[in-house]
Scaffold this motif. Structure first.
Motif, PDB file in Angstrom:
ATOM      1  N   THR A  44      28.804  21.827  37.251  1.00  0.00           N
ATOM      2  CA  THR A  44      29.833  22.886  37.285  1.00  0.00           C
ATOM      3  C   THR A  44      29.132  24.369  37.038  1.00  0.00           C
ATOM      4  OG1 THR A  44      30.279  22.457  34.979  1.00  0.00           O
ATOM      5  CG2 THR A  44      31.644  21.235  36.721  1.00  0.00           C
ATOM      6  N   ILE A  45      29.738  25.305  37.249  1.00  0.00           N
ATOM      7  CA  ILE A  45      29.115  26.610  37.159  1.00  0.00           C
ATOM      8  C   ILE A  45      29.989  27.221  36.025  1.00  0.00           C
ATOM      9  CG2 ILE A  45      29.014  28.902  38.122  1.00  0.00           C
ATOM     10  CD1 ILE A  45      29.188  27.416  40.862  1.00  0.00           C
ATOM     11  N   GLU A  46      28.939  27.828  35.320  1.00  0.00           N
ATOM     12  CA  GLU A  46      29.482  28.443  34.088  1.00  0.00           C
ATOM     13  C   GLU A  46      30.451  29.826  34.399  1.00  0.00           C
ATOM     14  OE1 GLU A  46      29.852  29.133  29.733  1.00  0.00           O
ATOM     15  OE2 GLU A  46      28.865  27.430  30.829  1.00  0.00           O
ATOM     16  N   GLY A  47      31.575  29.730  33.569  1.00  0.00           N
ATOM     17  CA  GLY A  47      32.642  30.906  33.931  1.00  0.00           C
ATOM     18  C   GLY A  47      33.517  30.616  35.147  1.00  0.00           C
ATOM     19  N   PHE A  48      33.205  29.564  36.099  1.00  0.00           N
ATOM     20  CA  PHE A  48      33.949  29.245  37.191  1.00  0.00           C
ATOM     21  C   PHE A  48      34.320  27.707  37.098  1.00  0.00           C
ATOM     22  CE2 PHE A  48      31.541  32.882  38.452  1.00  0.00           C
ATOM     23  CZ  PHE A  48      32.645  33.910  38.901  1.00  0.00           C
ATOM     24  N   PRO A  49      35.168  27.372  36.137  1.00  0.00           N
ATOM     25  CA  PRO A  49      35.610  25.757  35.962  1.00  0.00           C
ATOM     26  C   PRO A  49      36.050  25.135  37.075  1.00  0.00           C
ATOM     27  CG  PRO A  49      37.162  27.339  35.179  1.00  0.00           C
ATOM     28  CD  PRO A  49      36.064  28.201  35.434  1.00  0.00           C
ATOM     29  N   ASP A  50      36.439  25.832  38.261  1.00  0.00           N
ATOM     30  CA  ASP A  50      36.756  25.265  39.439  1.00  0.00           C
ATOM     31  C   ASP A  50      35.818  25.206  40.469  1.00  0.00           C
ATOM     32  OD1 ASP A  50      39.794  24.858  38.810  1.00  0.00           O
ATOM     33  OD2 ASP A  50      39.926  27.044  38.731  1.00  0.00           O
ATOM     34  N   CYS A  51      34.493  25.461  40.091  1.00  0.00           N
ATOM     35  CA  CYS A  51      33.483  25.732  41.057  1.00  0.00           C
ATOM     36  C   CYS A  51      32.383  24.814  40.614  1.00  0.00           C
ATOM     37  CB  CYS A  51      33.148  27.275  41.309  1.00  0.00           C
ATOM     38  SG  CYS A  51      34.275  28.198  41.934  1.00  0.00           S
ATOM     39  N   VAL A  52      31.629  24.271  41.641  1.00  0.00           N
ATOM     40  CA  VAL A  52      30.259  23.282  41.208  1.00  0.00           C
ATOM     41  C   VAL A  52      29.507  23.847  42.312  1.00  0.00           C
ATOM     42  CG1 VAL A  52      31.822  21.423  40.622  1.00  0.00           C
ATOM     43  CG2 VAL A  52      31.006  21.495  42.855  1.00  0.00           C
ATOM     44  N   VAL A  53      28.193  23.204  42.006  1.00  0.00           N
ATOM     45  CA  VAL A  53      26.973  23.326  42.785  1.00  0.00           C
ATOM     46  C   VAL A  53      26.847  22.126  43.439  1.00  0.00           C
ATOM     47  CG1 VAL A  53      24.399  23.774  42.697  1.00  0.00           C
ATOM     48  CG2 VAL A  53      25.762  25.124  41.079  1.00  0.00           C
ATOM     49  N   THR A  54      26.637  22.232  44.791  1.00  0.00           N
ATOM     50  CA  THR A  54      26.255  20.920  45.546  1.00  0.00           C
ATOM     51  C   THR A  54      25.125  21.297  46.707  1.00  0.00           C
ATOM     52  OG1 THR A  54      27.336  19.385  47.053  1.00  0.00           O
ATOM     53  CG2 THR A  54      28.367  21.579  47.118  1.00  0.00           C
ATOM     54  N   ASP A  55      25.303  20.789  47.891  1.00  0.00           N
ATOM     55  CA  ASP A  55      24.247  21.023  48.876  1.00  0.00           C
ATOM     56  C   ASP A  55      24.966  21.314  50.308  1.00  0.00           C
ATOM     57  OD1 ASP A  55      21.943  20.834  47.366  1.00  0.00           O
ATOM     58  OD2 ASP A  55      22.149  18.724  47.475  1.00  0.00           O
ATOM     59  N   ALA A  56      26.302  20.849  50.385  1.00  0.00           N
ATOM     60  CA  ALA A  56      26.974  21.161  51.502  1.00  0.00           C
ATOM     61  C   ALA A  56      28.431  20.909  51.002  1.00  0.00           C
ATOM     62  CB  ALA A  56      26.596  19.740  52.705  1.00  0.00           C
ATOM     63  N   VAL A  57      29.382  21.602  52.003  1.00  0.00           N
ATOM     64  CA  VAL A  57      30.511  21.905  51.838  1.00  0.00           C
ATOM     65  C   VAL A  57      31.454  21.836  53.058  1.00  0.00           C
ATOM     66  CG1 VAL A  57      30.223  23.492  49.809  1.00  0.00           C
ATOM     67  CG2 VAL A  57      30.564  24.289  52.079  1.00  0.00           C
ATOM     68  N   ILE A  58      32.728  21.879  52.976  1.00  0.00           N
ATOM     69  CA  ILE A  58      33.509  21.669  53.975  1.00  0.00           C
ATOM     70  C   ILE A  58      33.426  23.062  55.076  1.00  0.00           C
ATOM     71  CG2 ILE A  58      35.639  22.741  53.145  1.00  0.00           C
ATOM     72  CD1 ILE A  58      37.225  20.177  54.039  1.00  0.00           C
TER      73      ILE A  58
END
Length: 557
Positions: free
Chosen positions: A447-461
């Motif tokens: 997950t991303i600090e300061g953005f609890p609804d966001c994560v780090v990944t490699d591909a998205v929709i």
């Protein structure tokens, strides 16, 4: 490459007229002219004469021997440590890189609803996309292109340099940089040696010359203006003071490379790099004035974001998309790439529609649409999406403005109520000459600090906001015409820093419609969008993976 040619400066005619006016002292003037001419000739030879580095060989050189992995050196030590026993930790050994990989579906325990929960494990060998009779020629060409790619992408900065312990030499390991053909002081040079009668240090470069900005008493300097510099002195403090004045001048032009400098004293040797490059010029985007707390928040979305889409035979859905965008972002520019057969002009303020040959394709349309974006960010949407109150573009802008991410995806809500983010982890394992192994797994990294609804990944929709220049850097392969998406992120691996946020949601228009109620354009669209999967289609995608990306196989779930 542009070649500059300096014409020789010949001042004889300019001096002949005043020479005739000074007849009483003609001999003196002639002597003066001879001295002046000789001086100018020397200046010409020194400044304008061809230098050994004026012609640069940019051809590909033979590949150096492959580097031996550190693991090999550790497991087979030299004679000095051969008698020391050790125990291998297999769980750690498996984590270390190896010059071999395999794509095999991982065996796992059979659990109820395993396929539904974790996906079906699969394994694909891309070489099977070719006929056996063609594979030898394909492999030869692929290897040639791959070797060329490696040569283009390699840099001396990739060289592993280890500072030996207990060395009396002090030097900068990283961070020294010079502009092409410019001069710098080399920081951090020093000698910490035991007391002796004479101290000396040598420096050797290959793409530049050394000099000193000042001369220190008691230190002998040899090699000024050349690629090898020698400093000698009987007092260590004086020698170290002189080393603070050592300069480096780049003489062999290259816009982005490095000079590996050799530093030595007695039996001690070390290396450090001086990076040579033009610092990339920034591409800055005017953010516009703050919207002052309107529905777009504190960011001026119209100045920062362009919405891009690709349409094909679905003008009814496209107009619904545009109407939904205008409810929340009335002045944001919308760019449409259109490869329909019977075209319809979609008009309105802040709308740009670009037409393509019929059926040109999905990725070709993406390239066209994004090539016309002039804002800092581009928001990609499908033509059958619908903006709602949950489609807060400013939240995605906030993530990109405050993090190092290059691209951040949102979520898509289907008519059934299911919300998808399509987060994928992509990795490549190095292989042999047969190619590398591509691994794709569902999930994200953290997950991303300061953005609890966001994560780090490699591909998205297929709903994401990205930095325009980064998307253009990766591009979309136009050979993938109807079914493609993940391929863009595979091409962008190592270039794009990708995130995903589940709190920004766009709706997906319903795809459910009774067959007898479908229009002619909807039926035609279905033939292109949902074709019968043929061996040719599979082979096209797999052959690109095999040749273009140098993959031999893929595993995933």
């Amino acid at each position: 490459m542009m070649a500059w040619h300096a014409e020789p400066y010949l001042p004889a005619r300019e001096l002949s007229a005043p020479a005739r006016m000074m007849r009483p002292v003609q001999k003196s003037v002639c002597a003066l002219m001879i001295v002046l001419t000789a001086s100018l000739a020397f200046l010409y030879l020194h400044v304008w004469s061809p230098k050994p580095y004026s012609t640069v060989d940019l051809r590909h050189r033979p590949d150096p021997p492959p580097e031996i992995l550190l693991l090999d050196n550790v497991l087979v030590p030299d004679k000095k440590y051969a008698h020391i026993a050790f125990r291998i930790k297999e769980e750690i050994l498996e984590l270390l890189p190896k010059n071999s990989c395999k794509c095999e579906a991982q065996a796992s325990l059979r659990l109820p609803f395993q396929k539904q929960l974790f996906g079906q494990e699969y394994s694909v060998q891309f070489a099977n996309a070719f006929k056996s009779s063609d594979l030898a020629d394909i492999n030869s060409k692929r290897e040639q292109e791959y070797r060329s790619h490696q040569q283009r992408s390699r840099s001396p900065l990739d060289q592993l340099i280890i500072v030996q312990a207990n060395s009396p030499l002090e030097f900068p390991v990283q961070g020294v940089e010079v502009r092409p053909l410019q001069t710098i002081l080399i920081p951090g040079l020093s000698l910490q040696a035991a007391e002796r009668t004479l101290y000396w240090v040598n420096l050797t470069a290959t793409m530049g010359t050394f000099d000193v900005a000042a001369e220190v008493e008691g230190v002998k300097v040899e090699g000024e203006g050349r690629m090898h510099l020698s400093l000698t002195g009987s007092q260590l403090d004086n020698l170290n003071r002189q080393m603070q004045f050592v300069t480096y001048t780049n003489t062999l032009f290259h816009p982005n490379t490095a000079d590996i400098v050799q530093l030595s004293t007695d039996e001690h040797h070390a290396s450090f790099s001086i990076r040579i490059r033009h610092v990339p010029t920034p591409r800055l985007y005017y953010p516009g004035s703050s919207s002052g707390g309107t529905s777009e928040g504190t960011y001026n979305i119209s100045a920062l974001v362009t919405i891009a889409t690709k349409t094909f035979l679905r003008y009814d859905k496209l107009r619904v998309l545009i109407d939904s965008i205008r409810k929340f972002y009335p002045t944001v520019t919308i760019i449409i790439a259109d490869d329909s057969q019977d075209i319809e002009h979609v008009q309105g303020p802040h709308i740009e529609q670009y037409f393509m040959p019929f059926g040109k394709g999905w990725f070709a349309g993406r390239n066209l649409a994004i090539s016309q974006v002039t804002t800092k960010y581009v928001l990609w949407v499908d033509d059958d999406f619908i903006f709602t109150t949950r489609t807060k573009v400013e939240k995605l802008v906030d993530v990109l403005e405050k993090t190092s991410l290059d691209l951040v995806g949102g979520a898509v809500r289907e008519i059934t109520g299911y919300t998808a983010t399509y987060r994928q982890q992509i990795s490549v394992q190095p292989g042999t000459e047969e190619g590398d192994c591509l691994r794709i797994r569902q999930g994200y990294h953290h997950t991303i600090e300061g953005f609890p609804d966001c994560v780090v990944t490699d591909a998205v929709i297929n709903f994401f906001l990205a930095r325009t220049e980064k998307v253009l850097q990766v591009g979309f392969d136009p050979r993938l015409n109807r079914v493609a998406h993940l391929e863009f992120f595979i091409d962008g691996l190592g270039i794009l820093h990708v995130g995903s946020c589940s709190n920004v949601v766009v709706d997906h228009a319903s795809k459910i419609k009774l067959p007898w109620l479908k229009s002619a354009s909807e039926k035609q669209y279905a033939k292109f969008r949902y074709p019968n999967i043929t061996n040719d289609m599979i082979n096209t995608e797999q052959s690109l993976f095999y040749f273009k990306n140098h993959f031999k196989c893929m595993t995933g779930n």
